[in-house]
Scaffold this motif. Structure first.
Motif, PDB file in Angstrom:
ATOM      1  N   GLY A 299      47.969  91.213  54.077  1.00 11.29           N
ATOM      2  CA  GLY A 299      49.022  91.356  55.060  1.00 11.29           C
ATOM      3  C   GLY A 299      49.431  90.029  55.680  1.00 11.29           C
ATOM      4  O   GLY A 299      48.745  89.017  55.541  1.00 11.29           O
ATOM      5  N   THR A 300      50.551  90.037  56.376  1.00 12.33           N
ATOM      6  CA  THR A 300      51.092  88.801  56.946  1.00 12.33           C
ATOM      7  C   THR A 300      50.398  88.391  58.243  1.00 12.33           C
ATOM      8  O   THR A 300      50.599  87.277  58.723  1.00 12.33           O
ATOM      9  N   ALA A 301      49.587  89.269  58.826  1.00  9.16           N
ATOM     10  CA  ALA A 301      48.859  88.903  60.046  1.00  9.16           C
ATOM     11  C   ALA A 301      47.677  87.991  59.736  1.00  9.16           C
ATOM     12  O   ALA A 301      47.130  87.351  60.629  1.00  9.16           O
ATOM     13  N   TRP A 302      47.286  87.929  58.476  1.00  6.17           N
ATOM     14  CA  TRP A 302      46.150  87.098  58.069  1.00  6.17           C
ATOM     15  C   TRP A 302      46.639  85.729  57.603  1.00  6.17           C
ATOM     16  O   TRP A 302      47.713  85.609  57.001  1.00  6.17           O
ATOM     17  N   GLY A 303      45.835  84.694  57.886  1.00  9.46           N
ATOM     18  CA  GLY A 303      46.136  83.358  57.383  1.00  9.46           C
ATOM     19  C   GLY A 303      47.459  82.829  57.905  1.00  9.46           C
ATOM     20  O   GLY A 303      47.835  83.053  59.055  1.00  9.46           O
ATOM     21  N   ASP A 304      48.177  82.101  57.060  1.00  9.85           N
ATOM     22  CA  ASP A 304      49.495  81.573  57.400  1.00  9.85           C
ATOM     23  C   ASP A 304      50.546  82.519  56.836  1.00  9.85           C
ATOM     24  O   ASP A 304      51.011  82.365  55.710  1.00  9.85           O
ATOM     25  N   GLN A 305      50.863  83.564  57.610  1.00  6.63           N
ATOM     26  CA  GLN A 305      51.829  84.584  57.174  1.00  6.63           C
ATOM     27  C   GLN A 305      51.410  85.205  55.836  1.00  6.63           C
ATOM     28  O   GLN A 305      52.249  85.521  54.984  1.00  6.63           O
ATOM     29  N   GLY A 306      50.099  85.365  55.658  1.00  7.02           N
ATOM     30  CA  GLY A 306      49.590  85.990  54.442  1.00  7.02           C
ATOM     31  C   GLY A 306      49.228  85.012  53.348  1.00  7.02           C
ATOM     32  O   GLY A 306      48.755  85.419  52.279  1.00  7.02           O
ATOM     33  N   TYR A 307      49.421  83.716  53.587  1.00  3.02           N
ATOM     34  CA  TYR A 307      49.121  82.684  52.593  1.00  3.02           C
ATOM     35  C   TYR A 307      47.895  81.868  53.009  1.00  3.02           C
ATOM     36  O   TYR A 307      47.555  81.773  54.196  1.00  3.02           O
ATOM     37  N   VAL A 308      47.262  81.266  52.026  1.00  4.44           N
ATOM     38  CA  VAL A 308      46.122  80.382  52.241  1.00  4.44           C
ATOM     39  C   VAL A 308      46.349  79.129  51.398  1.00  4.44           C
ATOM     40  O   VAL A 308      46.962  79.193  50.320  1.00  4.44           O
ATOM     41  N   TYR A 309      45.857  77.995  51.896  1.00  5.26           N
ATOM     42  CA  TYR A 309      46.018  76.727  51.188  1.00  5.26           C
ATOM     43  C   TYR A 309      44.633  76.202  50.814  1.00  5.26           C
ATOM     44  O   TYR A 309      43.737  76.144  51.657  1.00  5.26           O
ATOM     45  N   VAL A 310      44.482  75.827  49.567  1.00  4.72           N
ATOM     46  CA  VAL A 310      43.190  75.396  49.026  1.00  4.72           C
ATOM     47  C   VAL A 310      43.340  74.017  48.413  1.00  4.72           C
ATOM     48  O   VAL A 310      44.249  73.785  47.594  1.00  4.72           O
ATOM     49  N   LYS A 311      42.477  73.109  48.790  1.00  2.00           N
ATOM     50  CA  LYS A 311      42.553  71.728  48.306  1.00  2.00           C
ATOM     51  C   LYS A 311      42.549  71.665  46.781  1.00  2.00           C
ATOM     52  O   LYS A 311      41.777  72.368  46.118  1.00  2.00           O
ATOM     53  N   ILE A 312      43.407  70.826  46.230  1.00  3.88           N
ATOM     54  CA  ILE A 312      43.423  70.560  44.793  1.00  3.88           C
ATOM     55  C   ILE A 312      42.363  69.507  44.483  1.00  3.88           C
ATOM     56  O   ILE A 312      42.273  68.477  45.157  1.00  3.88           O
ATOM     57  N   GLY A 313      41.569  69.770  43.460  1.00  7.86           N
ATOM     58  CA  GLY A 313      40.499  68.860  43.074  1.00  7.86           C
ATOM     59  C   GLY A 313      39.148  69.388  43.527  1.00  7.86           C
ATOM     60  O   GLY A 313      38.998  69.876  44.641  1.00  7.86           O
ATOM     61  N   GLY A 314      38.164  69.324  42.647  1.00  7.41           N
ATOM     62  CA  GLY A 314      36.831  69.794  42.986  1.00  7.41           C
ATOM     63  C   GLY A 314      36.631  71.285  42.794  1.00  7.41           C
ATOM     64  O   GLY A 314      35.579  71.819  43.119  1.00  7.41           O
ATOM     65  N   ASN A 315      37.652  71.963  42.282  1.00  6.26           N
ATOM     66  CA  ASN A 315      37.549  73.404  42.036  1.00  6.26           C
ATOM     67  C   ASN A 315      37.088  74.144  43.291  1.00  6.26           C
ATOM     68  O   ASN A 315      36.175  74.970  43.255  1.00  6.26           O
ATOM     69  N   ILE A 316      37.726  73.849  44.412  1.00  6.41           N
ATOM     70  CA  ILE A 316      37.368  74.469  45.674  1.00  6.41           C
ATOM     71  C   ILE A 316      37.595  75.982  45.598  1.00  6.41           C
ATOM     72  O   ILE A 316      38.618  76.451  45.116  1.00  6.41           O
ATOM     73  N   CYS A 317      36.635  76.743  46.072  1.00  3.73           N
ATOM     74  CA  CYS A 317      36.669  78.214  46.031  1.00  3.73           C
ATOM     75  C   CYS A 317      36.737  78.751  44.601  1.00  3.73           C
ATOM     76  O   CYS A 317      37.092  79.920  44.394  1.00  3.73           O
ATOM     77  N   GLY A 318      36.413  77.916  43.626  1.00  2.00           N
ATOM     78  CA  GLY A 318      36.467  78.358  42.232  1.00  2.00           C
ATOM     79  C   GLY A 318      37.867  78.710  41.781  1.00  2.00           C
ATOM     80  O   GLY A 318      38.060  79.502  40.849  1.00  2.00           O
ATOM     81  N   ILE A 319      38.866  78.100  42.406  1.00  2.00           N
ATOM     82  CA  ILE A 319      40.251  78.502  42.157  1.00  2.00           C
ATOM     83  C   ILE A 319      40.711  78.219  40.730  1.00  2.00           C
ATOM     84  O   ILE A 319      41.667  78.828  40.241  1.00  2.00           O
ATOM     85  N   ALA A 320      40.017  77.335  40.026  1.00  2.00           N
ATOM     86  CA  ALA A 320      40.432  76.981  38.665  1.00  2.00           C
ATOM     87  C   ALA A 320      39.574  77.651  37.593  1.00  2.00           C
ATOM     88  O   ALA A 320      39.770  77.405  36.405  1.00  2.00           O
ATOM     89  N   ASP A 321      38.641  78.512  37.977  1.00  2.00           N
ATOM     90  CA  ASP A 321      37.678  79.066  37.017  1.00  2.00           C
ATOM     91  C   ASP A 321      38.269  80.116  36.087  1.00  2.00           C
ATOM     92  O   ASP A 321      37.885  80.220  34.924  1.00  2.00           O
ATOM     93  N   SER A 322      39.151  80.945  36.606  1.00  2.00           N
ATOM     94  CA  SER A 322      39.688  82.062  35.822  1.00  2.00           C
ATOM     95  C   SER A 322      41.146  82.260  36.190  1.00  2.00           C
ATOM     96  O   SER A 322      41.465  82.899  37.195  1.00  2.00           O
ATOM     97  N   VAL A 323      42.050  81.698  35.373  1.00  2.00           N
ATOM     98  CA  VAL A 323      43.472  81.611  35.731  1.00  2.00           C
ATOM     99  C   VAL A 323      44.314  82.209  34.612  1.00  2.00           C
ATOM    100  O   VAL A 323      44.220  81.785  33.455  1.00  2.00           O
ATOM    101  N   ALA A 324      45.146  83.183  34.966  1.00  2.00           N
ATOM    102  CA  ALA A 324      45.947  83.881  33.955  1.00  2.00           C
ATOM    103  C   ALA A 324      47.435  83.666  34.165  1.00  2.00           C
ATOM    104  O   ALA A 324      47.920  83.644  35.301  1.00  2.00           O
ATOM    105  N   ALA A 325      48.148  83.474  33.059  1.00  2.00           N
ATOM    106  CA  ALA A 325      49.608  83.410  33.052  1.00  2.00           C
ATOM    107  C   ALA A 325      50.138  84.593  32.222  1.00  2.00           C
ATOM    108  O   ALA A 325      49.561  84.941  31.182  1.00  2.00           O
ATOM    109  N   VAL A 326      51.218  85.209  32.674  1.00  2.00           N
ATOM    110  CA  VAL A 326      51.755  86.422  32.051  1.00  2.00           C
ATOM    111  C   VAL A 326      53.038  86.099  31.285  1.00  2.00           C
ATOM    112  O   VAL A 326      53.847  85.271  31.714  1.00  2.00           O
ATOM    113  N   PHE A 327      53.215  86.803  30.160  1.00  2.00           N
ATOM    114  CA  PHE A 327      54.437  86.665  29.348  1.00  2.00           C
ATOM    115  C   PHE A 327      54.997  88.040  29.051  1.00  2.00           C
ATOM    116  O   PHE A 327      54.279  88.939  28.609  1.00  2.00           O
ATOM    117  N   LEU A 328      56.290  88.210  29.273  1.00  2.00           N
ATOM    118  CA  LEU A 328      56.959  89.516  29.074  1.00  2.00           C
ATOM    119  C   LEU A 328      57.860  89.484  27.845  1.00  2.00           C
ATOM    120  O   LEU A 328      58.331  88.441  27.435  1.00  2.00           O
TER     121      LEU A 328
END
Length: 328
Positions: A299-328
């Motif tokens: 929801g928008t009451a959480w974080g920055d209007q529903g968004y979160v910012y994570v530092k690039i580099g160092g795989n903070i929060c494991g953000i780069a461990d499992s990343v999917a792109a979709v094709f239609l």
């Protein structure tokens, strides 16, 4: 689970700072204000009231610890939000129910050069508004559907909310509100060629229900393919994937996100326990701290209007461990 235990150990260590709970923001007055703001209905002097107040008081200690790392202007800040009266175990059991179905292969492609310093798919009008999964472990479905509806809009069609409930009910390799994996959901969509219908036709209920089937002639969106990679140690390549293709569905370690208010997360994430699915919609490298722009489903009451910012580099929060792109 190791990340959660390690995080708990750090919090216990912080208790030695010596502030008594009575002197923190967990006072009765603050707790009453919290209950009014977030419409909590438990009765004063009830067992639940006492238990929730204790969790609230513990949260104020946790916030002091987490904020002790925020020494830079862009650093993340932590404080009272809608999760402040939940224990860490309750928060994890309800909201952190995503998983990686298998270890994603390391990205072996070329890293795109000449990337813009800042890129945000919201600027293109292809990212739907922030949603709220409520008390259902459906983040994996929101992440999956968020990616699909963005790619559909990138093809020139009007941006529309597609049915998260359809994925929740019908993706049989996942467990509905009890958790799931974006990659398993995408594999199901690819293999079955099930068409995602509009959210208005199959609205979200925040509970797992019986699958409602539609005929093949029914209008909807089918997934042709998807990619799944780990970009650990290769986040610049992940930036290239984002710019080249679409918003990315990612599974992260969000244990400390229970208390997040805003700013760039740079600490507190071990990336050893993936537990929450999100949609990475952009990045910004123009400031002192480069960061990912991540849409959440609380929801928008959480974080920055529903968004979160994570530092690039160092795989903070494991953000780069499992990343999917979709094709239609």
């Amino acid at each position: 689970m190791g990340a959660f235990r390690a995080f708990s150990v750090l919090l216990v260590a912080f208790a030695s700072f010596g502030e008594s709970l009575a002197n923190l923001n967990g006072s009765t007055t603050d707790f009453d204000s919290f209950r009014k703001k977030f419409h909590r209905s438990y009765e004063v002097n009830s067992e639940e009231f006492s238990r929730r107040q204790i969790y609230f008081q513990k949260a104020t200690v946790r916030h002091l610890y987490l904020n002790s790392f925020s020494t830079e202007s862009q650093s993340a800040t932590y404080g009272i939000n809608q999760f402040a009266d939940l224990s860490q175990m309750e928060f994890r059991d309800v909201y952190l129910r995503a998983e990686s179905s298998s270890r994603a292969p390391g990205f072996a492609g070329l890293t795109r050069t000449g990337l813009p310093a800042r890129f945000d798919w919201r600027d293109k009008g292809v990212v739907a508004p922030v949603q709220n999964q409520l008390a259902c472990g459906s983040c994996w479905a929101f992440s999956t559907v968020g990616a699909v509806q963005s790619v559909r809009a990138m093809g020139g069609l009007q941006l529309e909310q597609l049915s998260v409930q359809q994925v929740l009910d019908c993706s049989w390799e996942n467990q509905g509100c009890n958790g799931g994996s974006p990659s398993r959901a995408l594999a199901w969509l690819k293999q079955t060629r099930v068409k995602l219908v509009r959210a208005s036709e199959y609205p979200y209920k925040a509970e797992t229900g019986a699958c409602h089937f539609f005929s093949q002639s029914h209008e909807g969106v089918a997934v042709k393919n998807f990619t799944l990679y780990s970009f650990s140690g290769q986040e610049e390549a992940m930036m290239g994937q984002l710019v080249t293709f679409c918003p990315l569905a990612a599974v992260v370690d969000a244990v400390s996100w229970q208390d997040y208010l805003g700013g760039v997360i740079q600490h507190h994430c071990s990336s050893q326990w993936s537990n929450h699915a999100v949609l990475v919609v952009g990045y910004d490298t123009t400031g002192d701290i480069p960061y990912w722009i991540v849409q959440n489903s609380w929801g928008t009451a959480w974080g920055d209007q529903g968004y979160v910012y994570v530092k690039i580099g160092g795989n903070i929060c494991g953000i780069a461990d499992s990343v999917a792109a979709v094709f239609l």
